[in-house]
Design a protein around this motif. Structure first.
Motif, PDB file in Angstrom:
ATOM      1  N   GLN A  79      -4.027  -1.688  -2.793  1.00 29.69           N
ATOM      2  CA  GLN A  79      -4.162  -2.966  -2.093  1.00 29.69           C
ATOM      3  C   GLN A  79      -3.055  -3.954  -2.450  1.00 29.69           C
ATOM      4  O   GLN A  79      -2.818  -4.895  -1.711  1.00 29.69           O
TER       5      GLN A  79
ATOM      6  N   TRP B  98      -1.022   3.958 -10.653  1.00 35.52           N
ATOM      7  CA  TRP B  98      -0.874   5.170  -9.860  1.00 35.52           C
ATOM      8  C   TRP B  98       0.296   5.973 -10.397  1.00 35.52           C
ATOM      9  O   TRP B  98       1.304   5.421 -10.841  1.00 35.52           O
TER      10      TRP B  98
ATOM     11  N   ALA C 161       2.250   6.799   1.151  1.00 31.03           N
ATOM     12  CA  ALA C 161       1.021   6.006   1.242  1.00 31.03           C
ATOM     13  C   ALA C 161       0.170   6.275   0.011  1.00 31.03           C
ATOM     14  O   ALA C 161      -0.037   7.430  -0.364  1.00 31.03           O
TER      15      ALA C 161
ATOM     16  N   GLU D 135       0.808  -1.219   0.000  1.00 36.78           N
ATOM     17  CA  GLU D 135       0.000   0.000   0.000  1.00 36.78           C
ATOM     18  C   GLU D 135       0.842   1.270   0.000  1.00 36.78           C
ATOM     19  O   GLU D 135       0.300   2.363   0.033  1.00 36.78           O
ATOM     20  N   ASN D 136       2.169   1.108  -0.005  1.00 39.43           N
ATOM     21  CA  ASN D 136       3.086   2.242   0.059  1.00 39.43           C
ATOM     22  C   ASN D 136       4.167   2.116  -1.001  1.00 39.43           C
ATOM     23  O   ASN D 136       4.454   1.026  -1.479  1.00 39.43           O
TER      24      ASN D 136
ATOM     25  N   SER E  16      -3.436   5.969  -1.101  1.00 41.72           N
ATOM     26  CA  SER E  16      -4.790   5.757  -0.604  1.00 41.72           C
ATOM     27  C   SER E  16      -5.586   4.878  -1.580  1.00 41.72           C
ATOM     28  O   SER E  16      -5.695   5.191  -2.750  1.00 41.72           O
ATOM     29  N   GLY E  17      -6.108   3.785  -1.071  1.00 41.59           N
ATOM     30  CA  GLY E  17      -6.904   2.872  -1.892  1.00 41.59           C
ATOM     31  C   GLY E  17      -6.091   1.750  -2.516  1.00 41.59           C
ATOM     32  O   GLY E  17      -6.654   0.819  -3.095  1.00 41.59           O
TER      33      GLY E  17
END
Length: 155
Positions: free
Chosen positions: A125, A149, A120, A103-104, A122-123
């Motif tokens: 997984q 991302w 981090a 997640e990071n 966000s969202g």
């Protein structure tokens, strides 16, 4: 004339497809690498970085890390970076190594061998593969959400 051009192109493509390539194993490590996921060559430092899951492939267990290995297969340091979860893909931007970690995205100072920070997402997984442009823009895939991302200026 069109027929002649077609025949020439067909001949060139057939010759190109007929070329064969072979791989030759130069060396291999012993079975000392704790669940290696990815390898990244740092041409400037003449070093291989290896992401080590060393636990469940998606477990946030803190067992993972980054190892260093000389490009000749020697000088193995399995504890260069510790305390990650299940690190996977890596990318280099300047003096930093970026590592996808569930997640990071961990940002590691290559000279100091320390985690500078964790970004981090966000969202996220299941952050998996990562790449960087020559302008320092980071792209990271999330295998569990099916998203890509983008990180720019560590945001």
């Amino acid at each position: 004339m069109k027929y002649l051009v077609f025949i020439l192109l067909l001949g060139v493509s057939t010759k190109a497809a007929a070329q064969t390539h072979t791989l030759q194993k130069l060396w291999e490590t012993d079975t000392i690498v704790a669940i290696p996921e990815s390898v990244l060559h740092d041409f400037k430092k003449k070093m291989l970085y290896i992401s080590l899951i060393d636990g469940g492939p998606w477990a946030a267990d803190g067992k993972g890390g980054i190892a260093k290995l000389g490009p000749n297969g020697k000088s193995y340091d399995s504890t260069w970076i510790t305390g990650l979860h299940a690190p996977k893909g890596m990318a280099i931007v300047g003096k930093n190594l970026y590592v996808a970690d569930i997640e990071n995205v961990a940002v590691i100072d290559k000279r100091k061998g320390k985690i500078k920070k964790k970004i981090a997402i966000s969202g996220a997984q299941g952050l998996n593969d990562i790449t960087a442009t020559d302008k320092g823009i980071i792209y990271v895939s999330d295998s569990r959400t099916g998203k890509i991302w983008r990180i720019e200026n560590d945001i």
